[in-house]
Design a protein around this motif. Structure first.
Motif, PDB file in Angstrom:
ATOM      1  N   SER A  95      10.465 -22.611  15.953  1.00 46.35           N
ATOM      2  CA  SER A  95      10.087 -23.882  15.640  1.00 46.35           C
ATOM      3  C   SER A  95      10.233 -24.434  14.521  1.00 46.35           C
ATOM      4  O   SER A  95       9.796 -24.029  13.584  1.00 46.35           O
ATOM      5  N   GLY A  96      10.918 -25.770  14.909  1.00 44.02           N
ATOM      6  CA  GLY A  96      10.766 -26.785  13.482  1.00 44.02           C
ATOM      7  C   GLY A  96      12.161 -26.324  12.552  1.00 44.02           C
ATOM      8  O   GLY A  96      12.383 -26.758  11.356  1.00 44.02           O
ATOM      9  N   SER A  97      13.038 -25.367  13.024  1.00 40.11           N
ATOM     10  CA  SER A  97      14.074 -24.935  12.161  1.00 40.11           C
ATOM     11  C   SER A  97      15.377 -25.899  12.411  1.00 40.11           C
ATOM     12  O   SER A  97      16.264 -25.775  11.545  1.00 40.11           O
ATOM     13  N   GLY A  98      15.433 -26.734  13.281  1.00 46.94           N
ATOM     14  CA  GLY A  98      16.413 -27.556  13.247  1.00 46.94           C
ATOM     15  C   GLY A  98      17.344 -27.538  14.445  1.00 46.94           C
ATOM     16  O   GLY A  98      18.481 -28.073  14.605  1.00 46.94           O
ATOM     17  N   LYS A  99      16.729 -27.227  15.658  1.00 47.40           N
ATOM     18  CA  LYS A  99      17.462 -27.041  16.855  1.00 47.40           C
ATOM     19  C   LYS A  99      17.852 -28.376  17.406  1.00 47.40           C
ATOM     20  O   LYS A  99      19.155 -28.643  17.852  1.00 47.40           O
ATOM     21  N   THR A 100      16.671 -29.233  17.720  1.00 48.19           N
ATOM     22  CA  THR A 100      16.944 -30.767  18.263  1.00 48.19           C
ATOM     23  C   THR A 100      17.817 -31.348  17.246  1.00 48.19           C
ATOM     24  O   THR A 100      18.637 -32.098  17.771  1.00 48.19           O
ATOM     25  N   HIS A 101      17.232 -31.449  15.928  1.00 44.19           N
ATOM     26  CA  HIS A 101      18.250 -32.055  15.023  1.00 44.19           C
ATOM     27  C   HIS A 101      19.797 -31.866  15.168  1.00 44.19           C
ATOM     28  O   HIS A 101      20.592 -32.722  15.182  1.00 44.19           O
ATOM     29  N   THR A 102      20.161 -30.419  15.496  1.00 45.65           N
ATOM     30  CA  THR A 102      21.577 -30.001  15.559  1.00 45.65           C
ATOM     31  C   THR A 102      22.225 -30.514  17.148  1.00 45.65           C
ATOM     32  O   THR A 102      23.100 -31.044  17.075  1.00 45.65           O
ATOM     33  N   ALA A 341      14.085 -23.843  23.425  1.00 45.00           N
ATOM     34  CA  ALA A 341      12.430 -24.180  22.936  1.00 45.00           C
ATOM     35  C   ALA A 341      12.293 -23.361  21.799  1.00 45.00           C
ATOM     36  O   ALA A 341      12.995 -22.056  21.676  1.00 45.00           O
ATOM     37  N   GLY A 342      11.460 -23.887  20.714  1.00 44.81           N
ATOM     38  CA  GLY A 342      11.213 -22.927  19.598  1.00 44.81           C
ATOM     39  C   GLY A 342      10.605 -21.705  19.711  1.00 44.81           C
ATOM     40  O   GLY A 342       9.637 -21.555  20.347  1.00 44.81           O
ATOM     41  N   ALA A 343      11.499 -20.599  19.243  1.00 45.37           N
ATOM     42  CA  ALA A 343      10.917 -19.154  19.568  1.00 45.37           C
ATOM     43  C   ALA A 343       9.434 -19.079  18.613  1.00 45.37           C
ATOM     44  O   ALA A 343       9.401 -19.743  17.502  1.00 45.37           O
TER      45      ALA A 343
HETATM   46  N1  LIG Z   1      19.934 -29.759   8.888  1.00 43.34           N
HETATM   47  C1  LIG Z   1      19.114 -30.472   8.845  1.00 43.34           C
HETATM   48  N2  LIG Z   1      19.321 -31.628   7.919  1.00 43.34           N
HETATM   49  C2  LIG Z   1      18.181 -32.640   7.816  1.00 43.34           C
HETATM   50  N3  LIG Z   1      16.930 -32.363   8.535  1.00 43.34           N
HETATM   51  C3  LIG Z   1      16.798 -31.600   9.237  1.00 43.34           C
HETATM   52  C4  LIG Z   1      17.805 -30.298   9.655  1.00 43.34           C
HETATM   53  N4  LIG Z   1      17.276 -29.607  10.361  1.00 43.34           N
HETATM   54  C5  LIG Z   1      15.826 -29.928  10.877  1.00 43.34           C
HETATM   55  N5  LIG Z   1      15.714 -31.136  10.163  1.00 43.34           N
HETATM   56  C6  LIG Z   1      14.541 -32.052  10.279  1.00 43.34           C
HETATM   57  O1  LIG Z   1      13.330 -31.000  10.344  1.00 43.34           O
HETATM   58  C7  LIG Z   1      12.383 -31.463  11.247  1.00 43.34           C
HETATM   59  C8  LIG Z   1      12.562 -30.266  12.420  1.00 43.34           C
HETATM   60  O2  LIG Z   1      13.731 -30.204  13.103  1.00 43.34           O
HETATM   61  P1  LIG Z   1      13.682 -30.150  14.649  1.00 43.34           P
HETATM   62  O3  LIG Z   1      12.843 -30.996  15.421  1.00 43.34           O
HETATM   63  O4  LIG Z   1      15.320 -30.179  14.821  1.00 43.34           O
HETATM   64  O5  LIG Z   1      13.326 -28.699  14.911  1.00 43.34           O
HETATM   65  P2  LIG Z   1      13.149 -27.826  16.335  1.00 43.34           P
HETATM   66  O6  LIG Z   1      13.939 -26.583  15.849  1.00 43.34           O
HETATM   67  O7  LIG Z   1      13.890 -28.538  17.481  1.00 43.34           O
HETATM   68  O8  LIG Z   1      11.742 -27.535  16.706  1.00 43.34           O
HETATM   69  P3  LIG Z   1      11.058 -27.234  17.848  1.00 43.34           P
HETATM   70  O9  LIG Z   1      11.695 -26.002  18.478  1.00 43.34           O
HETATM   71  O10 LIG Z   1       9.599 -27.020  17.552  1.00 43.34           O
HETATM   72  O11 LIG Z   1      11.179 -28.372  18.573  1.00 43.34           O
HETATM   73  C9  LIG Z   1      12.937 -32.554  11.904  1.00 43.34           C
HETATM   74  O12 LIG Z   1      12.289 -33.823  11.066  1.00 43.34           O
HETATM   75  C10 LIG Z   1      14.413 -32.606  11.392  1.00 43.34           C
HETATM   76  O13 LIG Z   1      15.125 -33.939  11.382  1.00 43.34           O
END
Ligand SMILES: Nc1ncnc2c1ncn2[C@@H]1O[C@H](COP(=O)(O)OP(=O)(O)OP(=O)(O)O)[C@@H](O)[C@H]1O
Length: 445
Positions: A95-102, A341-343
């Motif tokens: 969770s929060g590692s950047g999946k949705t961002h990617t 979904a975030g592991a």
């Molecule tokens: N490569 C990146 N560059 C810039 N910001 C990033 C990057 N990856 C993640 N972030 C930022 O970190 C935060 C968390 O990222 P994100 O929402 O993508 O996590 P997630 O893995 O989808 O989390 P979850 O599984 O809990 O939904 C967001 O504010 C996002 O913009």
């Protein structure tokens, strides 16, 4: 053998994380072309140093933006889709590692370097389809059909149809169907709507549909942050034309007509057979000497059912014929993006880390369900990439829903991007994610 390409992506540290410290990490290229990742937490108490197997096609650094990831990972797949191959892309990570961002990105401006991989792919596909449409002016126009649903517990929720709950079932044909509520229409017709597919003829309309639908996505509190995606989001892009859409609608109509006719045939058979039996004086059941089964009535109902079944088969054949006859091999090709979904990371004794205190028991339960789904996905990817005959699709709703993509990807390929954080206090979660990805990667070699 099917192909799974595995990539790792480090995200930048947030300001509070930067204060707490960054783990030491290296990318190793001892066994090209695959790379390994080695890392060590700042404080020995947080864990030991660890090195992955060589499993990664590329490792992206925190300064690499979505544009760079798109060019290196997704862009090479676009010509394959235009040749008619399917392609699926998964983002896996804690969770929060950047999946949705990617996958989806948080900046939807089409010229942004941060545009998520899904929108960037749609943009490039629309450009390519525009060229094809221009070249073959006499042919039907090609566009992209968009479907978008999220998977939560045992159901799918259609984000293009008011978050409607849909059921995931395996049909008698062995195919998995994702269908909404059953509607009873005039004349006893029964209609079970499939997941909605929106037809988009321009990138702008696609983008508008996607962004609007994403606002309905469910978020909740994870072990790491409180805007976490607590569902797996599945976004499908399919190259379509109007004839294909019309033929699918016709199939859907024929299937709806078949349901009451099939039910009537079954009811008549049951009615006739039950009349032919009676309860005897000793309480047991035996043949009723006063009733002769009306075989003609059963046969007529069965003949009517066979006639409607033939209509369904003809409608299916029409779809096949449209796909085969089309001048463009890309008609019907699909790209699927899955923002998993975030592991959740749990300590060895099964409890969550200290910052999880804000999670409700229900959210913790969901976290465990998510982990179960992700484990099932790893098993499926392993079995699939090794070409095993028995692939355990049925072990979770996630793998059931993705079955078709794996089955049809015999002529395509799959990509998994593991998103990871360099924060030293997330070392164990990062280690977990990298182990998962390197197992998937190692299964392939
Ligand atoms: N490569 C990146 N560059 C810039 N910001 C990033 C990057 N990856 C993640 N972030 C930022 O970190 C935060 C968390 O990222 P994100 O929402 O993508 O996590 P997630 O893995 O989808 O989390 P979850 O599984 O809990 O939904 C967001 O504010 C996002 O913009």
């Amino acid at each position: 053998m099917a192909t799974i390409n595995v990539f790792a992506r480090w995200r930048p540290l947030s300001q509070p994380e930067a204060k707490r410290g960054e783990l030491n990490r290296k990318t190793l290229s001892d066994r090209p072309p695959l790379l390994a990742v080695s890392m060590q937490p700042q404080a020995p108490a947080e864990g030991r140093s660890w090195t992955s197997s060589p499993a990664f096609h590329a490792v992206f650094e925190p300064e690499d933006d979505n544009h760079k990831v798109y060019n290196d990972v997704i862009a090479p797949n676009i010509p394959k889709v235009l040749r008619g191959e399917n392609c699926s892309v998964f983002a896996y990570g804690h969770s929060g590692s950047g999946k949705t961002h990617t996958i989806l990105g948080y900046d939807y401006d089409q010229n942004s370097q941060k545009l998520g991989l899904c929108l960037a792919a749609a943009k490039q596909l629309f450009d390519a389809l525009y060229d094809l449409n221009e070249k073959r002016r006499g042919e039907e126009e090609l566009g992209i059909g968009l479907s978008l649903f999220e998977l939560r517990k045992k159901s799918a929720f259609d984000l293009l149809n008011h978050h409607n709950q849909c059921h995931i079932r395996e049909g008698p044909d062995g195919k998995v169907h994702i269908r909404g509520e059953t509607e009873i229409l005039a004349g006893g017709k029964v209609r079970v709507r499939p997941i909605v597919q929106r037809l988009c003829w321009t990138f702008e309309s696609f983008q508008q549909e996607l962004v609007q639908a994403l606002s309905q996505r469910t978020t909740g509190v994870s072990t790491v942050h409180d805007q976490s995606s607590r569902t797996h989001a599945v976004i499908e892009l399919e190259v379509i034309n109007q004839s294909l859409i019309d033929a699918r609608q016709a199939l859907f109509d024929r299937q709806s007509e078949l349901v009451p006719v099939g039910k009537r045939a079954t009811d008549i058979r049951i009615e006739e057979e039950s009349k032919a039996y009676m309860q005897l004086a000793d309480g047991r059941w035996g043949p009723n000497p006063d009733y002769q089964i009306n075989q003609e009535r059963i046969d007529m109902a069965e003949a009517e059912k066979a006639q409607y079944e033939a209509h369904v088969t003809a409608a299916e054949q029409k779809i096949e014929a449209i796909l085969e006859a089309n001048a463009f091999p890309c008609l019907g090709a699909k790209m699927v993006f899955v923002d998993l979904a975030g592991a959740e990371f749990y300590d060895d004794n099964g409890t969550t880390r200290p910052q999880t205190t804000r999670q409700t028991p229900q959210e913790r339960q969901e976290g465990r369900q998510i982990n179960t789904d992700l484990l099932a996905l790893k098993e499926v990817m392993g079995a699939w990439s090794q070409g095993q005959k028995r692939i355990p699709f049925r072990s979770s709703t996630l793998t059931m829903a993705l079955r078709e993509h794996f089955m049809s990807a015999g002529k395509g390929n799959s990509t998994i991007i593991v998103t990871i954080s360099p924060a030293t206090d997330q070392y164990k979660a990062t280690l977990n994610s990298l182990k998962y990805a390197s197992l998937v990667g190692a299964a392939r070699v």
